[in-house]
Each structure stands twice: as C-alpha cells, then as structure tokens.
Design an enzyme around this catalytic site. Structure first.
Site, PDB file in Angstrom:
ATOM      1  N   ASP A 241       0.875  -1.161   0.000  1.00 49.71           N
ATOM      2  CA  ASP A 241       0.000   0.000   0.000  1.00 49.71           C
ATOM      3  C   ASP A 241       0.917   1.217   0.000  1.00 49.71           C
ATOM      4  OD1 ASP A 241      -2.078   1.807   0.040  1.00 49.71           O
ATOM      5  OD2 ASP A 241      -3.188   0.822   1.645  1.00 49.71           O
TER       6      ASP A 241
HETATM    7  C1  BGC Z   1      -4.978   3.427  -0.026  1.00 54.96           C
HETATM    8  C2  BGC Z   1      -5.056   2.441  -1.167  1.00 54.96           C
HETATM    9  C3  BGC Z   1      -4.858   3.161  -2.475  1.00 54.96           C
HETATM   10  C4  BGC Z   1      -3.543   3.906  -2.430  1.00 54.96           C
HETATM   11  C5  BGC Z   1      -3.245   4.663  -3.700  1.00 54.96           C
HETATM   12  C6  BGC Z   1      -3.763   4.315  -0.086  1.00 54.96           C
HETATM   13  O1  BGC Z   1      -3.885   5.375   0.811  1.00 54.96           O
HETATM   14  O2  BGC Z   1      -4.999   2.729   1.198  1.00 54.96           O
HETATM   15  O3  BGC Z   1      -6.301   1.786  -1.151  1.00 54.96           O
HETATM   16  O4  BGC Z   1      -4.901   2.251  -3.542  1.00 54.96           O
HETATM   17  O5  BGC Z   1      -3.583   4.854  -1.375  1.00 54.96           O
HETATM   18  O6  BGC Z   1      -4.102   5.721  -3.858  1.00 54.96           O
END
Ligand code: BGC
Length: 884
Positions: A241
C-alpha cells in the site's frame, strides 16, 4: 478487447518470463520492483523499453477510475455507486457490469492496473472504509469480488486485491497491530482473498498498512509467503500500500514484490542490500517473475492500453441501474412508491449535487452528474412542485471529529451580515502575517491534512476547500455574533488538537496549553463590528475540563473541553474563537491537519434556523424526503454510528411536523436510526449512489423500479453489540487491537449473543411480496455439500425480485461456531402471481471450520440445518443436509 483472463498463469507464460528474465540486469530488476510517482500517470512503475516491457500504470480504484492526468478525458470517469452498494445488489451480474465499466475505462485512459477491489471484511460498523468494502460476510464478499476481478481482467487490465490483510479499521491504520488467531483469519478474513486468487486469478495484491500479529503486513512472511503463496497458491505480485513499506531486506525477503508509491526503502537501498548479500538475486528474480507473469500472460506486452473514448452515456446508465439495484428499503409503511403527491419538500445537505460519496483514494471525478433534485424534477416534470432546503451545514471531513456537532451556522451572524462566522486563516501558528484566506465559514470546524487533498475530499459541493498550505500549519480567528432562541445553559464543547481561545459575550476560556503552557499568548478578544446594540454578556456556569478524546488521523487524538454558558434568548453575543495548530504532533506531518470544532449540546428543543426553515417547508408539503449523509473516508473511522452535523435533529424536527417523511440514507455504513424520536414512514439505505444517483433515486421513490438491495452488513442496535464495545477490541490499546470475538462478527455475533439488530444482515423490502414453499435439499458434490431447491412465488400485484438466502445451521464442531452462516444465495425476478423453482448450492465452507492442528478446513460429519429466507432473521423454511 476481451483478452483471456483465465490462463495468464500457464507454462507458456512461464517460458516467456524466463526468456525475458535472462536479459535483465540487476538495475532492470530493481527498477521493476520499485514504484514511482510519475506526475503524468500517477502511480507507476517504469517501463523497460528495450525489452518491450510496458510501464505499470495504475489507477484507483474500487469505485471507478481515479485518473491522475487532467489531460485524459479531463480526468473524468464514471463515478459508480460505492462498492458497499455493489455488494448490496447480491448480484454477480451487477458486479460484472460494474467492473466492466472500470476495466474499459482503465484501458481507454491508459491504465493497465486497477487498484481494486477492496475485500476487507467490515468488522466495525464505524469503519472509515466500510463503504469501499463488500460488507461483513466472506461468501458475499468473495462472490462479488470474484465477478469484479474477472470482469476487469477480461478487459486486459490487471485487478489488485486489497488490502492484504486484516485491515479493518482506519484509526491508527498505519501503526495498529491486529492480534488475530489463525482460525479467525482463515475462516473469516482471508476467504475473499483466497477466492480472488483461486477463482478470479487476480493478478496483483496490495499489502496493507497495519501490522498483523506484531509484524507489518509488508514485512510479514507468514502472510505474504506462507499463506498467500504456499497455501493459497498466489502466483501474481504484491505491491505495498502507498507508504506501507517500512524496510528494505526484511520486506524483500518476506515476499513483497514492489514498493509503492516510490522509492522509500527499496530502489538504491535494495540494490545495496543485494550487493551486501542481504537480499539474494534469486529473491529479486522471483519478484520479477511474479510481476512479469500477468503482464505477459494477460497479453499486456502486445495489447497496450491507449487513450480513447469510452461510451460515457452507456456507463452512466449502468451506474444508475446498479444504484437502483443496490438501494435497500429498510422500512416502508406504504408511503413508497410515492403516489398522488403535488408538493415535495426535498431536504438535505447535498440534494443539488452528487457529493454524497466516500472520500479518499477511491474518489472519482464524474463524467456527468444527476443530483437528487435534478432526478426528481425530471421524473415529476411540472406537475409536482419540489421545494428544497439544505437543513444543515455543509458536510465536511470535520464530521469525523469526536464530540457533539458544530454549532450550526444559522445561529451565527458574521460582521458583514452573512449567516456564519467570519474567518481569517493564517499560514502561521501565531496569527502573524496577512491572512491567506478571509471568508465567511458556516460552522467553526476543520479537519484538514489528508482529508483536505483535492480529489480526496468529499465535502458538500457548496463548501470551498481551503488551500493545502493551511493543512498542518495555521491559525484561524472566527468572529461574529451568536443568537440563541431559548434562554438556558448551553454546553459548548471544543474539540481540538492544538490550542484555542474562546470568547462568548466577553467571557473568555482558554485551552489548557494557553492557560498554563509555553503557548500562552497575550490574547485580547476582538469585538465584532457588526454586533447589534445590546450585546449580550454570557455567564460561564461551569467548565468540566477535558471529557475524552478520539479521532485517528496519524494517531494524534483531539481533546474535548466542555464549558457551560448561560445565554439569553434573542441577545446577540460577540464570539471570537481562535485556534492554532501549535501541537507538536503537527510538525513535519503533512498527513495531519488542523483538528478543531466549536460544538455544543444546546438545551432540549433548540433547533437551528436551518432546521426550522426545512421543517416549515416540510409542513407545507405532501411528503418530505430527507437525503441525509455521512462523511466517510480512509484515514479515520467515524466517531459514532449517528448522522453528523445536526442531521439527527433535522430528521427529528421534520418527523414532528407530521408530514409523511422518507429518510434516504446516503452513507456507506450503518446508521443509528433509533434516535429521531419516532420512525420515518420509510427509510431507504441508498449508500453513496454515484453520479447517476438522481435518476436512480427518482425511479426507486416513484416505483418505476423496485429498490433491489439487501443489507450486506448488520445495522446493530448499539455499538455495544460489536467489537467497538471495548477499547481492547477496537480501536486497540497500546497499539494492539485484539480480535477476541474470533469469527463472531456481524450477524454471526448477533445470532450467537441472542441480540436484536435494528436491521438484520440480508434485510431489504421491495414493492411486492414473495412466498417461499416446498424446500427440498439434494446431495451435492465438490464445493457444494448440497443444493437447496425452493419455490418462490410473487404474491403481490407488481413485478419484483427477491434475493433468496440460504444459511447453514450450527455444525457439530469442537470449537465455537456461529449459529448460522450464509451458504449461498440467488436472485429471482418474477411477474405478479408467477412462481419459480430456485436452486442454491450450499457451500462446503458454510458447514466447515478451520482446524488449527491440521491447518486445514474440516467438515464434521452429520446433519446440518438448512435455513432459507429473505434475511438472516427472516427464515421462511428449514430443512437439513447430510455432510461429512
Ligand atoms: C490506499 C489504497 C490506495 C492507495 C493509492 C492508499 O492510501 O490505502 O487503497 O490504492 O492509497 O491511492
């Protein structure tokens, strides 16, 4: 394009992977496994042009395509209903339609990886990302997710299952340690991921922010390697993530394949770790294999994504149809479908826009918007008068702060005569310099930082965002007058992280930092110039000090101070409220932003002028429709299960008007509907319904279509009936959240505890009725231990559809198992008087438990009850099946 999804993992693919791998230098390999924020594309991993390997161009997410490039279709894509709405359709065809839109729009906006679906189980009703999930049941989440993945990947775009794993809360999301036993993990939380791997052939996964049993998900070899690869057979790649990776060799050796969003601990550091022998070349090769496998196997080397038009109108219609199929009619005394109305009062913070949506990374800039007002106007034409009122302040992220709601704007008058308070915002923490922004603010409440990013923020459209410069370094002075309608004691509650000074009618209260600490300033109250003659003098009749705290962004909680002011009706009191982000937690923390609210608990019966105005409109109308909404977003959980920003009072006041009232809940998670002093004539759980919400709402309210949804999660009577009941089980103590409840989550817990939910899992009314008869259960094979067959008859006078739900009863196991578990379901559509025989396979998992000694599922031999009905609490027929 419908390139093959099934089959990206073949011996031919592996042979081509090996050919390419043999030509890669160590620098190539490091480049492939290290992400980059590319300002043209957003999330990205570099191409290797000389070998024909394309860049990985990724877009969020689970509710539509979030395009980072403004020059690609103006950054617009179809804003679908929230994923929780999709789950509420209980319809894999809907999931296929939904994800086909995402797949096509990814492909035609030059993205080859789609960052979704999110299949985290909704463990706590107030979870900030419940709206992005598929609810509380692993079977429903798995079925929805598998259909989603297949449809995205059929368009030649890789899907990404997230957030692996045990990522069930937003408060403290980047540090919390989920302490969970193996059985609970395997039985409740991992089955959706397992199904996505084994049935959906999902190409990629995202490792979550949190720790699991002491180790960050990205460093967790048990999760990434032992379980996901060795047990579940995943052969695609795992990215971190965004910002969730915390190490170099540790995560690389644990099984993480790509660091996102850019070089934090990998890149050059990983090269050195390889050079020093801490990470072997074979380990890097494995990562490259996993990344190349779907790229090659899905044909992404040859079939490049492009920028071309997609059929925005057709996709808008799909968004509307899914919204209609997802709306859950929780109660209805017959007011719906609407008939014979001449005048409608449409009330709600966002009735003239589609900003009732989830915030954070799943947000999508819509191609077209049909607001509730536009949808109803279109449906009713000139025959019906529609009058509108907002009824509350704009809804903003500040709704996520703990403490009572903000003092409504309509009680304040700014010096220029506007309703609200005048606010001067400074980019310093001591009011120095010129204000960057000076304007009338409605309420005095702010939650900036992460939630304030454009594209992440889901505030009501009428609330203009504050510039990012103010996020974590600001001071603000609010000035105006406060006039109350009733003489009495007003418990003013200030929620703040950082110091404040509050003056009401010349009585000054300072936060403890200002009273005793180094932050004390020489504050002089600033009289507001526009105050009317006879300015009131408040009396402080009590200060109760800090009354608790909460709020989770970046783990810094706000304090709550309660000060009781005795105020006289009709007297304008000068108000000056100053706040500064001078708490050490703000330093260099760009995710954390101002946290402050001037809230109150007024005496009983005090309604804001906005509420009074909305109620007056309702009184004159044949029906009142209140579209209430929550604020939900990643980064923070909701502080409670109620509606924010005075909307509970709004509903209570409109209900008391006696006009038939329909409450439409535009929320992504359960709302407490028991606090309005009465029951609306109908409650429609509409979720966050997406860009076509107006058309969908109009069709459902007027009966052109039925509300087709059923609850994918329980609406509990109280948070005390959920893991939120104790700090140990939520949000955790000393950084650890204990999953003590085991598999007893949602309806499993309600059943086991003999609890009465406000609305049960699976519940939802239509506009017709169905009878269930003639249940028979035949033996099954393979993954199905039996098949339940039941006759469903439409006993009403209009066409409609039913979700036939089959639950397996308690199994004879040596461990505590739930009284019943969803075993299968099917959707059937019938004309009035029509019957159909519906067959539902009974899943083996619903009659099995996970055995920690054999590390496998065991199906105890015996007869298990089979319960068939219209919800987990509306069982119409029972039978049994022999298993073992
Ligand atoms: C989120 C993810 C997301 C990523 C990119 C993170 O803060 O938890 O779900 O895909 O950001 O935007």
């Amino acid at each position: 394009m419908t390139s093959a999804n099934a089959g990206w993992d073949t011996p031919e693919t592996d042979a081509r992977v090996e050919e390419l791998l043999a030509q890669l230098t160590i620098d190539d390999k490091i480049s492939l496994v290290t992400g980059e924020v590319n300002w043209d594309y957003g999330f990205y991993a570099r191409p290797l042009d000389r070998l024909g390997i394309p860049a990985l161009q990724m877009a969020d997410g689970p509710a539509g395509v979030r395009i980072n490039r403004g020059d690609v279709h103006e950054g617009r894509a179809t804003q679908l209903p929230a994923p929780i709405a999709l789950a509420a359709t209980w319809d894999v065809d809907a999931a296929t339609d939904y994800a086909t839109v995402i797949g096509v729009e990814c492909r035609t906006t030059d993205h080859n990886v789609s960052l979704g679906p999110a299949v985290d189980i909704a463990r706590v009703p107030i979870g900030g990302r419940t709206f992005e999930s598929y609810g509380e049941d692993p079977l429903l989440a798995a079925r929805t997710g598998v259909a989603f993945v297949k449809a995205v990947q059929a368009e030649g775009v890789q899907a990404c299952a997230k957030h692996y794993a045990i990522n069930n809360q937003e408060d403290h999301r980047s540090s919390i340690d989920a302490v969970i036993d193996e059985r609970t993990m395997m039985e409740l939380y991992l089955p959706p991921f397992e199904a996505l791997v084994q049935e959906g052939q999902v190409a990629s996964m995202m490792a979550s922010f949190n720790r699991v049993n002491g180790t960050f998900a990205c460093d967790n070899s048990e999760l990434l390697t032992d379980i996901l690869r060795d047990r579940l057979g995943f052969r695609g790649w795992i990215m971190s993530d965004y910002g969730a990776n915390h190490s170099t060799a540790e995560s690389a050796n644990a099984g993480l394949d790509q660091e996102q969003p850019g070089e934090g601990f990998w890149g050059a550091k990983l090269w050195h770790a390889w050079n020093d022998g801490e990470v072997s070349e074979e380990t890097l090769d494995e990562k490259v294999r996993r990344i190349l496998r779907p790229l090659i196997g899905m044909g992404q080397l040859e079939n490049r994504t492009t920028i071309e038009d997609f059929d925005a109108e057709a996709h808008h219609d799909i968004a509307q149809s899914i919204a209609e199929r997802s709306m859950v009619l929780l109660r209805n005394d017959g007011v719906l479908p609407l008939r014979g109305v001449r005048k409608i009062a449409l009330i709600g913070s966002d009735v003239d826009d589609v900003t009732a949506k989830g915030g954070g990374s799943s947000q999508v800039l819509p191609t077209k918007v049909v607001s509730p007002l536009a949808g109803l106007r279109e449906a009713f034409g000139d025959d019906v008068e529609i009058v509108t009122a907002y009824g509350s302040n704009p809804i903003t992220p500040a709704a996520l702060l703990p403490g009572p709601d903000a003092i409504p704007a309509s009680f304040f008058t700014a010096p220029n005569g506007d309703k609200g308070l005048h606010a001067d915002f400074y980019t310093s923490t001591d009011f120095s310099g010129d204000p960057l922004v000076s304007r009338t603010e409605g309420a005095a409440e702010l939650l900036l930082g992460f939630h304030n990013f454009p594209g992440f923020n889901a505030s009501s459209a009428r609330y203009p965002l504050l510039p990012g410069e103010l996020n974590n370094k600001l001071s603000v002075r609010y000035t105006g007058t406060l006039t109350v309608p009733v003489t009495g004691d007003y418990e003013v509650v200030v929620t703040s992280l950082g110091s404040y000074t509050l003056s009401i009618g010349g009585v000054v209260h300072r936060s403890k930092e200002r009273v005793s600490g180094a932050l004390q300033t020489s504050y002089e109250p600033v009289a507001s110039s526009g105050a009317a003659a006879g300015v009131g003098h408040a009396a402080v009749s009590g200060f109760r000090g800090s009354v608790g705290g909460g709020g989770g962004t970046a783990d810094a909680a706000a304090d709550l101070d309660e000060i009781v002011f005795t105020l006289e009706a009709g007297a304008p009191y000068d108000v000056v409220f100053e706040y500064a982000t001078d708490h050490p937690a703000f330093e260099d923390n760009w995710l954390l932003g101002a946290k402050v609210r001037l809230g109150w608990n007024p005496p009983a019966g005090v309604h804001s002028p906005d509420v009074e105005a909305a109620t007056a409109l309702a009184r004159e109308a044949d029906v009142a429709i209140i579209a209430a909404r929550s604020y939900e977003a990643e980064g923070d959980d909701r502080p409670h299960m109620g509606l924010p920003s005075g909307q509970n009072d709004l509903i209570a006041s409109v209900l008391a008007s006696g006009t038939p009232t329909v409450v439409v809940l535009m929320t992504g998670s359960p709302i407490d509907t028991t606090v309005w002093g009465g029951q609306p004539n109908a409650i429609l759980q509409a979720w966050f319904p997406g860009q076509a919400q107006g058309g969908a709402l109009a069709n459902v309210l007027t009966g052109v279509v039925e509300p087709g949804g059923r609850l994918p999660l329980t609406v509990p009577a109280s948070l005390a009936d959920t893991p939120v009941a104790s700090a140990r089980t939520y949000p955790g103590v000393d950084g650890h959240v204990h999953y003590d409840e085991g598999v007893l989550v949602g309806y499993r817990a309600q059943d086991a505890g003999g609890l009465e939910p406000t609305y049960a899992f699976g519940h939802g009314l239509g506009y017709t009725t169905f009878a269930y008869s003639d249940l028979s259960v035949a033996a099954g094979e393979g993954d199905a231990v039996g098949t339940a067959s039941v006759t469903i008859t439409n006993t009403g006078d209009r066409a409609g559809s039913e979700i036939v739900q089959v639950y397996a009863g308690k199994i004879d196991a040596p461990v505590l198992t739930p009284p019943k578990q969803l075993a299968g379901y099917a959707k059937v559509s019938l004309q009035p008087g029509e019957s159909a025989r519906v067959e539902v396979p009974i899943s083996r998992r619903s009659v099995s438990y996970y055995d920690v000694d054999s590390h496998d599922f065991v199906t105890p031999a015996g007869r298990v009850e089979v319960l068939v009905g219209a919800s987990s609490r509306d069982i119409r027929l029972t039978g049994s099946v022999a298993v073992g």
